[in-house]
Design an enzyme around this catalytic site. Structure first.
Site, PDB file in Angstrom:
ATOM      1  N   HIS A   1       0.873  -1.174   0.000  1.00  0.00           N
ATOM      2  CA  HIS A   1       0.000   0.000   0.000  1.00  0.00           C
ATOM      3  C   HIS A   1       0.904   1.216   0.000  1.00  0.00           C
ATOM      4  O   HIS A   1       1.991   1.192   0.592  1.00  0.00           O
ATOM      5  CB  HIS A   1      -0.902   0.018   1.239  1.00  0.00           C
ATOM      6  CG  HIS A   1      -1.587   1.347   1.447  1.00  0.00           C
ATOM      7  ND1 HIS A   1      -2.685   1.733   0.706  1.00  0.00           N
ATOM      8  CD2 HIS A   1      -1.308   2.376   2.298  1.00  0.00           C
ATOM      9  CE1 HIS A   1      -3.067   2.933   1.099  1.00  0.00           C
ATOM     10  NE2 HIS A   1      -2.254   3.356   2.052  1.00  0.00           N
TER      11      HIS A   1
ATOM     12  N   CYS B   1      -4.447   1.667  -4.759  1.00  0.00           N
ATOM     13  CA  CYS B   1      -3.853   2.820  -4.077  1.00  0.00           C
ATOM     14  C   CYS B   1      -2.562   3.279  -4.748  1.00  0.00           C
ATOM     15  O   CYS B   1      -2.239   4.475  -4.737  1.00  0.00           O
ATOM     16  CB  CYS B   1      -3.595   2.476  -2.613  1.00  0.00           C
ATOM     17  SG  CYS B   1      -2.586   0.978  -2.392  1.00  0.00           S
TER      18      CYS B   1
END
Length: 224
Positions: A49, A123
């Protein structure tokens, strides 16, 4: 965790010590989604992430089931649920805090929570988009390499990772009037309304940016 947008009073507390200059460094904060990264990171692989840090705040993108912004903000390097790995200096921006806020409000319109996809729009695609627009360069290739590999092997992925977005609220089943459909439909509707209420659903905010109260988004780890 604070949710985008934030109040002007809180933003003033986060001014960087740059003597009033609008110049701000742009960082990519990278987190591990799985302990497997400890073994494959050194081969240029991993499931990560990432968030963009600028002007003392970090911005990320996550999934939810509603057609509104999935962009959120957190304290830098403290995204809940992930293990921080490293920070990468991407460059700098001459945008002031208010200019960057306007930029984020505009960009967030492209990143609705119900369009999130682990392979096609995650993301890391979000942070890459910001980096390209502000510096003209992409984020480091290793951050999103697994998604690119996955796009070439989509037929081998589990079905839930092949779909184009996270699941939407279920449609009401089509039933005839004489088979108890009223009770089924009312039960389904009640269940959906209860689910929406339990999530403290999306609250409208200025600039067309929507936030979630309580638990704003489901991040990539929850979709694996």
């Amino acid at each position: 965790m604070r949710f985008f947008p934030w109040s002007s009073s809180s933003s003033s507390d986060k001014e960087q010590g740059s003597g009033g200059s609008n110049h701000a460094f742009l960082y990519l904060n990278v987190y591990d989604l799985t302990p497997i990264n400890n073994y494959i990171y050194w081969f240029g692989l991993g499931i990560f992430h990432s968030g963009i840090e600028v002007h003392g705040l970090e911005y990320g993108f996550g999934a939810h089931e509603y057609p509104s912004s999935g962009v959120f903000e957190v304290e830098p390097r403290r995204c809940t649920g992930f293990i921080f790995r490293r920070s990468v200096l991407l460059g700098s921006t001459s945008m002031s805090r208010s200019e960057f806020r306007s930029f984020m409000e505009h960009l967030s319109a492209k990143y609705h929570g119900d369009t999130y996809h682990l392979i096609a729009k995650n993301c890391n695609h979000f942070t890459d988009d910001i980096c390209l627009q502000l510096t003209g360069k992409p984020i480091p290739a290793w951050v999103n390499r697994m998604a690119r590999l996955g796009s070439f092997c989509n037929c081998l992925l589990p079905h839930r990772m092949q779909i184009t977005a996270v699941r939407h609220l279920p449609d009401h089943p089509a039933c005839s009037d004489d088979d108890g459909s009223d009770s089924v439909a009312s039960s389904t509707t009640a269940g959906i309304e209860e689910e929406v209420a339990d999530h403290n659903q999306l609250i409208s905010a200025s600039g067309g940016v929507a936030i979630l109260k309580g638990r704003p988004v489901r991040l990539a780890r929850e979709l694996l």
